[in-house]
Motif scaffolding. Structure first.
Motif, PDB file in Angstrom:
ATOM      1  N   LEU A 201      38.390  42.623  41.965  1.00 32.12           N
ATOM      2  CA  LEU A 201      37.403  41.551  42.083  1.00 32.12           C
ATOM      3  C   LEU A 201      36.038  42.195  41.883  1.00 32.12           C
ATOM      4  O   LEU A 201      35.638  43.064  42.665  1.00 32.12           O
ATOM      5  CB  LEU A 201      37.483  40.841  43.439  1.00 32.12           C
ATOM      6  N   LYS A 209      32.384  33.522  46.391  1.00 33.33           N
ATOM      7  CA  LYS A 209      33.133  34.164  45.319  1.00 33.33           C
ATOM      8  C   LYS A 209      34.594  34.401  45.701  1.00 33.33           C
ATOM      9  O   LYS A 209      35.387  34.881  44.896  1.00 33.33           O
ATOM     10  CB  LYS A 209      32.494  35.505  44.960  1.00 33.33           C
ATOM     11  N   ILE A 211      35.541  36.331  48.413  1.00 32.48           N
ATOM     12  CA  ILE A 211      35.694  37.696  48.907  1.00 32.48           C
ATOM     13  C   ILE A 211      36.664  37.750  50.094  1.00 32.48           C
ATOM     14  O   ILE A 211      37.565  38.593  50.147  1.00 32.48           O
ATOM     15  CB  ILE A 211      34.328  38.284  49.320  1.00 32.48           C
ATOM     16  N   PHE A 214      40.246  37.229  49.085  1.00 35.49           N
ATOM     17  CA  PHE A 214      40.749  38.429  48.412  1.00 35.49           C
ATOM     18  C   PHE A 214      41.225  39.457  49.436  1.00 35.49           C
ATOM     19  O   PHE A 214      42.329  40.010  49.325  1.00 35.49           O
ATOM     20  CB  PHE A 214      39.637  39.010  47.539  1.00 35.49           C
ATOM     21  N   LEU A 232      37.438  46.363  45.000  1.00 30.52           N
ATOM     22  CA  LEU A 232      36.258  45.514  45.098  1.00 30.52           C
ATOM     23  C   LEU A 232      35.077  46.243  44.469  1.00 30.52           C
ATOM     24  O   LEU A 232      34.736  47.356  44.874  1.00 30.52           O
ATOM     25  CB  LEU A 232      35.974  45.196  46.569  1.00 30.52           C
ATOM     26  N   ALA A 278      40.668  39.241  39.406  1.00 32.24           N
ATOM     27  CA  ALA A 278      40.755  38.067  40.269  1.00 32.24           C
ATOM     28  C   ALA A 278      39.354  37.599  40.639  1.00 32.24           C
ATOM     29  O   ALA A 278      38.485  38.414  40.964  1.00 32.24           O
ATOM     30  CB  ALA A 278      41.552  38.389  41.531  1.00 32.24           C
ATOM     31  N   LEU A 279      39.137  36.312  40.585  1.00 29.37           N
ATOM     32  CA  LEU A 279      37.893  35.709  41.072  1.00 29.37           C
ATOM     33  C   LEU A 279      38.253  34.365  41.701  1.00 29.37           C
ATOM     34  O   LEU A 279      38.158  33.320  41.060  1.00 29.37           O
ATOM     35  CB  LEU A 279      36.873  35.531  39.947  1.00 29.37           C
ATOM     36  N   SER A 281      36.959  32.041  43.233  1.00 30.46           N
ATOM     37  CA  SER A 281      35.667  31.456  43.585  1.00 30.46           C
ATOM     38  C   SER A 281      35.794  29.983  43.969  1.00 30.46           C
ATOM     39  O   SER A 281      36.582  29.237  43.392  1.00 30.46           O
ATOM     40  CB  SER A 281      34.721  31.604  42.397  1.00 30.46           C
ATOM     41  N   SER A 290      32.439  38.483  35.042  1.00 32.00           N
ATOM     42  CA  SER A 290      33.598  39.334  35.320  1.00 32.00           C
ATOM     43  C   SER A 290      34.854  38.797  34.646  1.00 32.00           C
ATOM     44  O   SER A 290      35.694  39.567  34.163  1.00 32.00           O
ATOM     45  CB  SER A 290      33.820  39.470  36.828  1.00 32.00           C
ATOM     46  N   THR A 303      42.027  32.884  38.827  1.00 33.02           N
ATOM     47  CA  THR A 303      40.806  32.241  39.292  1.00 33.02           C
ATOM     48  C   THR A 303      41.122  30.822  39.740  1.00 33.02           C
ATOM     49  O   THR A 303      42.297  30.446  39.840  1.00 33.02           O
ATOM     50  CB  THR A 303      39.726  32.262  38.188  1.00 33.02           C
TER      51      THR A 303
END
Length: 391
Positions: A201, A209, A211, A214, A232, A278-279, A281, A290, A303
């Motif tokens: 990520l 996002k 985070i 994740f 990360l 991976a995102l 979000s 990204s 995503t």
């Protein structure tokens, strides 16, 4: 001709807009970069671009006196440099830049906004309090015959068009800031089925996002006995109230839930060492850098079906995988699916690369941006190559 680029960080100008500036210079034009002071500003000189720091500007400031000084300084810079066109990036810069351009009599202005920003996407008291003021300022800033608003996805174009802040025929859509598909390429060696899966990520460390999701997915896979590495890349953003703090990220790293790299200069090198971008979000993105960098490198993408993200992963299971926002379990399940099915991993990466070449190559994006400049400076030439927004 002379062009000026104005953004809220020198980091943004260097990493996202330097290629456009270099294209303009190669075409015989002069380019001036304007931003608050930072660690990247001095790098512009090596590329033949002038950088002017706005010492008073703080992107997180709400102090009326400081903001007035910033607007005054920006206006002075524009009066002195006398650009033919000013290109503003981000919401705050669009407002300040457009107002300063009027005061300095800059002939043409392009306002580029990637995502709707904190004021429009957050439901906090602070954001709700600021929203009417920002809307009023935006309406004043955007109501200019010699200006255009550039957005990165149709969702934002609809949102802006429906607010009445700007006439729909003044909106252009250019998907993303582009990616150098020659610099960002797939690795020559693809992972075998026994190689440890590495998931990255890469983003500003903002809660929206994904985070926390994740990190929670990492904890779930560890509890299930899975050997997957979670990486990360990125740093906290003190200018954003939704930033994860450094102490929290360090705790995750110390617990072995993520390998935290901080800021990474060599993103192509890093992307050649991982398998998945991976995102997860739940933020109104423009088009996430990204994701398009990961796509260009042939990585499998995970995503959400959120504005901006859905511009990159358009077909779940074909050019990436979609997960439900705020759902760490769904993210963990997607990662397990790729860990177990390396053929799918390769297929998703291949289709992502093809989409990056077709839609996000920076040469296409730069040309569409220059088309917008031409449309403003020479209106008799007709509409630009950017997609017009039609309500």
């Amino acid at each position: 001709m002379k062009f000026a680029f104005f953004a809220n960080t020198d980091w943004y100008l260097y990493n996202f807009r330097l290629s456009t500036a270099l294209r303009l210079r190669n075409d015989g034009h002069e380019v001036v970069m304007i931003s608050p002071p930072g660690n990247f500003g001095d790098r512009f000189a090596a590329h033949g671009c002038r950088w002017i720091p706005l010492v008073s500007m703080d992107r997180a400031s709400l102090n009326p006196l400081r903001e007035a000084v910033t607007l005054y300084q920006l206006t002075r810079v524009l009066r002195h440099k006398r650009p033919d066109l000013l290109h503003n990036f981000t919401l705050k810069c669009a407002i300040y830049g457009a107002i300063a351009a009027r005061l300095a009599r800059v002939p043409a202005t392009v306002n580029a906004v990637a995502g709707m920003g904190y004021v429009f996407t957050s439901d906090t008291l602070k954001a709700r309090t600021l929203r009417p003021l920002v809307k009023a300022l935006l309406h004043t800033a955007l109501d200019n015959e010699r200006s255009l608003l550039v957005l990165q996805n149709p969702d934002d174009a609809s949102a802006f068009g429906n607010t009445g802040l700007i006439a729909p025929d003044k909106i252009r859509v250019i998907r993303s800031s582009g990616v150098n598909t020659s610099r960002f390429q797939p690795p020559k060696r693809f992972p075998n089925r026994h190689e440890r899966l590495r998931v990255l990520l890469a983003a500003r460390l903002l809660r929206e996002k994904g985070i926390h999701e994740f990190v929670d997915a990492s904890a779930l896979l560890r509890a299930w006995g899975r050997d997957v590495e979670f990486i990360l890349a990125g740093t906290p953003d003190p200018g954003n109230p939704h930033s994860v703090n450094q102490e929290q990220v360090q705790q995750w790293a110390d617990a072995g839930l993520v390998r935290w790299l901080g800021h990474v200069d060599d993103m192509p090198g890093l992307l050649k060492t991982v398998h998945v971008m991976a995102l997860p979000s739940y933020y109104r993105e423009g088009v996430p850098k990204s994701l398009i960098e990961g796509a260009a490198c042939g990585l499998a993408l995970i995503t959400t079906d959120m504005p901006g993200c859905r511009e990159v992963v358009t077909n779940d299971g074909v050019d990436g995988l979609c997960v439900e926002p705020r759902n760490a379990r769904a993210l963990a399940d997607c990662i397990i699916r790729l860990d177990d099915d390396r053929e799918l991993l390769l297929q998703l990466g291949h289709h992502a690369r093809q989409k990056a070449l077709r839609d996000f190559d920076e040469r296409l994006v730069i040309q569409r941006t220059l088309d917008v400049y031409t449309e403003l400076m020479n209106p008799l030439n007709g509409p630009s190559g950017a997609v017009r927004f039609m309500p």
